[in-house]
Write an enzyme that holds these catalytic residues in place. Structure first.
Site, mmCIF file in Angstrom:
data_model
loop_
_atom_site.group_PDB
_atom_site.id
_atom_site.type_symbol
_atom_site.label_atom_id
_atom_site.label_comp_id
_atom_site.label_asym_id
_atom_site.label_seq_id
_atom_site.Cartn_x
_atom_site.Cartn_y
_atom_site.Cartn_z
ATOM 1 N N ASP A 268 0.874 -1.166 0.000
ATOM 2 C CA ASP A 268 0.000 0.000 0.000
ATOM 3 C C ASP A 268 0.917 1.224 0.000
ATOM 4 O OD1 ASP A 268 -2.149 1.700 0.008
ATOM 5 O OD2 ASP A 268 -3.187 0.748 1.671
HETATM 6 C C1 BGC Z 1 -5.045 3.319 0.153
HETATM 7 C C2 BGC Z 1 -5.253 2.285 -0.929
HETATM 8 C C3 BGC Z 1 -5.109 2.902 -2.289
HETATM 9 C C4 BGC Z 1 -3.767 3.580 -2.385
HETATM 10 C C5 BGC Z 1 -3.500 4.215 -3.738
HETATM 11 C C6 BGC Z 1 -3.790 4.141 -0.068
HETATM 12 O O1 BGC Z 1 -3.742 5.221 0.799
HETATM 13 O O2 BGC Z 1 -4.978 2.680 1.403
HETATM 14 O O3 BGC Z 1 -6.507 1.694 -0.782
HETATM 15 O O4 BGC Z 1 -5.259 1.941 -3.290
HETATM 16 O O5 BGC Z 1 -3.698 4.592 -1.404
HETATM 17 O O6 BGC Z 1 -4.259 5.321 -3.950
#
Ligand code: BGC
Length: 742
Positions: A268
């Protein structure tokens, strides 16, 4: 001598051979480059040109628009030494530009075809614009509505979420990952147990047993892997002392080992870099080492792989074979998506496909199926012949909030609000009055007077209240779950004004989570749970309120009375002292232990009767199928949908088991008076659980079968016995192919 055409560029060679050929040609730097992902906006592309030219970027996220995508892709494909295309990712969560209901709403449809359809449309639009990878579906089980990300998932139940996970993966990717221009790669996230955050506080620590991890939180991921999901995202959270993005057990042992996941794992957003903050890595180099050894193949945004991995390999700290394994996985996805042959988006196609009539119609069809009628004391549907209708509330005309959290590339200007939907529905024949009443969050009551005036002047009142789009989703945990601001007071004030004049009132709740509406639910005669329904929200709500569509959704989460009850979920354990009127039992002294609305609850404008249950055979060998059938009859006056639900309880086992578990469901449409025989084929493997030694077993013994209209509204009961215990090794084949649910 230069080679005419390298093997890896040869379309007719098998993907594995192309991957191996390319891998052999890559320098260590180029390999590590494939493991790096950056977020970039059109204005910032220049900063990355040098990395792109050297082939040191594997993927970008957040770069939108066919032309922008093509511009950077051209550098990667035409200027870099090996010409490896970039994989463009974006959070296409519930639509790209045609925004569909939030995932929690889609789970309320209890119809996997709904989820599949929404994901198909989203994939077609995203792909046309050059986005070939979505960070969806979000498969975190959520038992705690304080957690704002409950909006992004499919609710509290591992079975329902697993069915929806399967549907979402197939919707985004197609039957299998291929160069289909209408399909994109999916990403099951956030692996794993992110939804178990303590106190419902986003990013917080998770500490759960391995049994709960495997039986509850991991199930939807297992289903996504079985469905062929191309990628998995490792989560932010600490899981029993080991952050999910440094967790060899969950990633290498379970995901890639036990489940045989062949795709790649992306972290993530900086979740590998954050291992330092978690306090398990001294510095970036250690974070990179932990990430890669635990099996995180791509570093989202953190930049620790680019900075440290080459050196870690050179020093022998990280074996190069781990890098090769990661790159192999990433390249395989790129080859399968056909990016080497078709790296560019077609701006003309994008113009034609995005927000086309067909997609906007699909958004309406889906939205209608997601609405849940949770209370109706003979009020709904309203007659279309009404002459004066009042639409009141801070969300009644809020275009932005219709789209909910993670709205992709959606434009609030496209959304139809409830006010607009009602106006369209009633046409010029009726007068539609409007008052905002108050803002979503403020304490200002100055709009109440107008709201009361408008309500008193109408033949019927539609109150639209709840949360604005920014109150759920990431980093939107709440400690209070009441209607925000002074909305509850608005509801009461308007209701009293209307009730005094015998004017019927419906309350439409729009939110990203269950809200504690216990007080209004006592007096408001009709309540619709609409969640955040996407671009066609207002049309869908108007169709339901005025009876052009009979609501058939059911709650995919338990709806608490008060925040003090959470976490609250239907598939809880019995305890040694189940709640009762006795003092020394498991309950509260100041609140009921039961929820306001149970899991699976949802009403209709018609009624259904369940009869003639047949469980066959009543004594079964493990490995066989129990056939559970019954007759469902529409006993009311209009056509309607019912979601028949199958729950099973293992009466006595080697470890404590839930009071009931959903093991099948079916949404059926029946005409008035129509009957249908519903059949659930339940493979005994679906009853497996982890025993004391953590073996996955179907145990011998008695099982209670419950068929109902919700987890609490059980209409039929039966039993069967499994003759002997048996270990279950492969659930994949049975789960979806043999049950009739999907
Ligand atoms: C979130 C994810 C997301 C990623 C990319 C993160 O902060 O937890 O769910 O896919 O950002 O935007």
């Amino acid at each position: 001598m230069t080679e005419a055409r390298p093997l890896y560029k040869d379309l007719i060679k098998p993907v594995e051979e192309r991957v191996e050929d390319l891998l052999k040609r890559m320098t260590l730097e180029e390999k590590v480059g494939q493991m790096c992902q950056y977020s970039v906006h059109p204005g910032a592309v220049k900063e990355f040109t040098h990395l792109l030219e050297k082939g040191l970027v594997g993927s970008f996220l957040n770069l939108l628009g066919a032309e922008n995508v093509n511009e950077v892709q051209r550098i990667a494909v035409e200027k870099s030494r090996l010409g490896i295309p970039l994989l463009m990712g974006f959070d296409v969560i519930h639509g790209y530009k045609t925004i569909f209901p939030i995932p929690l709403a889609m789970a309320s449809s209890w119809d996997p075809e709904v989820v599949k359809k929404a994901c198909e449309v989203a994939a077609r639009e995203a792909s046309a614009d050059g986005v070939k990878w979505t960070f969806a579906p979000m498969l975190d089980i959520a038992r705690d509505p304080r957690w704002g990300r409950i909006a992004e998932g499919f609710g509290e139940d591992p079975y329902l979420a697993s069915v929806m996970a399967w549907a979402a993966v197939k919707g985004f990717q197609g039957e299998e990952l291929s160069p289909n221009p209408d399909k994109i790669a999916a990403c099951a996230k956030h692996y794993v147990a992110y939804g178990g955050a303590e106190g419902g506080r986003d990013y917080n620590t998770v500490d759960i047993s391995e049994r709960t991890l495997r039986e509850i939180y991991m199930q939807p991921f297992k289903s996504a892997v079985a469905a062929g999901v191309a990628t998995v995202m490792s989560a932010f959270n600490d899981l029993c002392g080991i952050p999910a993005s440094a967790n060899e057990f969950t990633i290498r042992k379970v995901l890639k080992g036990e489940w045989g996941f062949q795709g790649f794992v992306v972290s993530d957003w900086n979740s590998v870099g954050e291992l330092i903050v978690h306090g398990i890595a001294r510095d970036g180099a250690e974070a990179a080492r932990l990430g890669v050894t635990s099996g995180v193949d791509m570093d989202m945004v953190g930049d620790v792989y680019r900075r440290y991995l080459v050196e870690l390999v050179r020093k022998g700290v990280v074996p190069e074979k781990l890098v090769d394994d990661a790159v192999r996985r990433i390249l395989t996805v790129k080859f399968k998506l056909g990016l080497f042959e078709n790296p560019y988006a077609d701006p003309e196609k994008a113009k034609k496909v995005i927000k086309c009539r067909e997609h906007l119609d699909a958004a309406l069809e889906v939205a209608r199926k997601c609405i849940v009628l949770v209370k109706n004391e003979g009020v709904l549907p309203f007659k279309k012949s009404l002459k004066r209708v009042a639409v009141i509330g801070p969300l009644a005309d809020d275009k932005e909030s219709m789209l909910g959290c993670w709205r992709g590339f959606g434009d609030p200007a496209d959304s139809v609000t409830v006010l607009e939907g009602v106006r369209k529905k009633l046409g010029s024949e009726a007068k539609v009055l409007y008052a905002k009443g108050c803002d979503v969050k403020s304490q200002d009551r100055s709009g109440f007077e107008e709201a009361v005036r408008v309500a008193a002047d109408a033949d019927a009142v539609i109150l639209v209240v709840g949360e604005s789009w920014d109150m759920s989703g990431e980093a939107a945990s709440r400690a209070y779950l009441d209607l925000p601001g002074v909305q509850e007071e608005l509801v009461k004030t308007v209701y009293e004004a209307a009730a005094g004049r015998k004017i019927p009132v419906v309350m439409v709740v729009m939110s990203g989570r269950p809200l504690t509406i216990k007080r209004p639910a006592e007096y408001v005669p009709a309540i619709l749970v609409a969640w955040h329904l996407g671009v066609r929200a207002g049309d869908a709500v108007a169709d339901v309120v005025f009876g052009d569509f009979n609501p058939g959704g059911k709650l995919p989460v338990t709806w608490p009375k008060t925040v003090g009850q959470v976490p609250i979920y239907y598939n809880h354990k019995m305890t040694g002292r189940p709640p009762s009127s006795e003092r020394f039992t498991s309950k509260y002294i100041d609140e009921d232990w039961r929820p306001l609305f149970p899991f699976g609850h949802g009403l209709s404008y018609t009624s259904f009767e369940y009869s003639d249950l047949n469980v066959k055979p009543e004594v079964v060998e493990p490995g066989s199928v129990v056939q559970i059938s019954f007759t469902l009859t529409n006993t009311g006056g209009v056509e309607g949908d019912e979601v028949a639900q199958l729950y099973v309880r293992d009466v006595s086992a080697s470890v404590t088991r839930p009071v009931k578990e959903l093991k099948g469901f079916k949404r059926v449409t029946l005409k008035p008076g129509e009957k249908k025989r519903i059949v659930f084929n339940l493979p005994t493997e679906l009853l497996a659980f982890y025993d004391r030694e953590m073996n996955y077993f179907v145990e011998a013994g008695d099982y209670e079968v419950m068929i109902g209209s919700s987890s609490e509204d059980i209409r039929l009961k039966g039993r069967f016995t499994i003759t002997r215990s048996e270990k279950v090794t492969d659930l994949r084949k049975v789960w979806f192919t043999e049950t009739q649910v999907y």
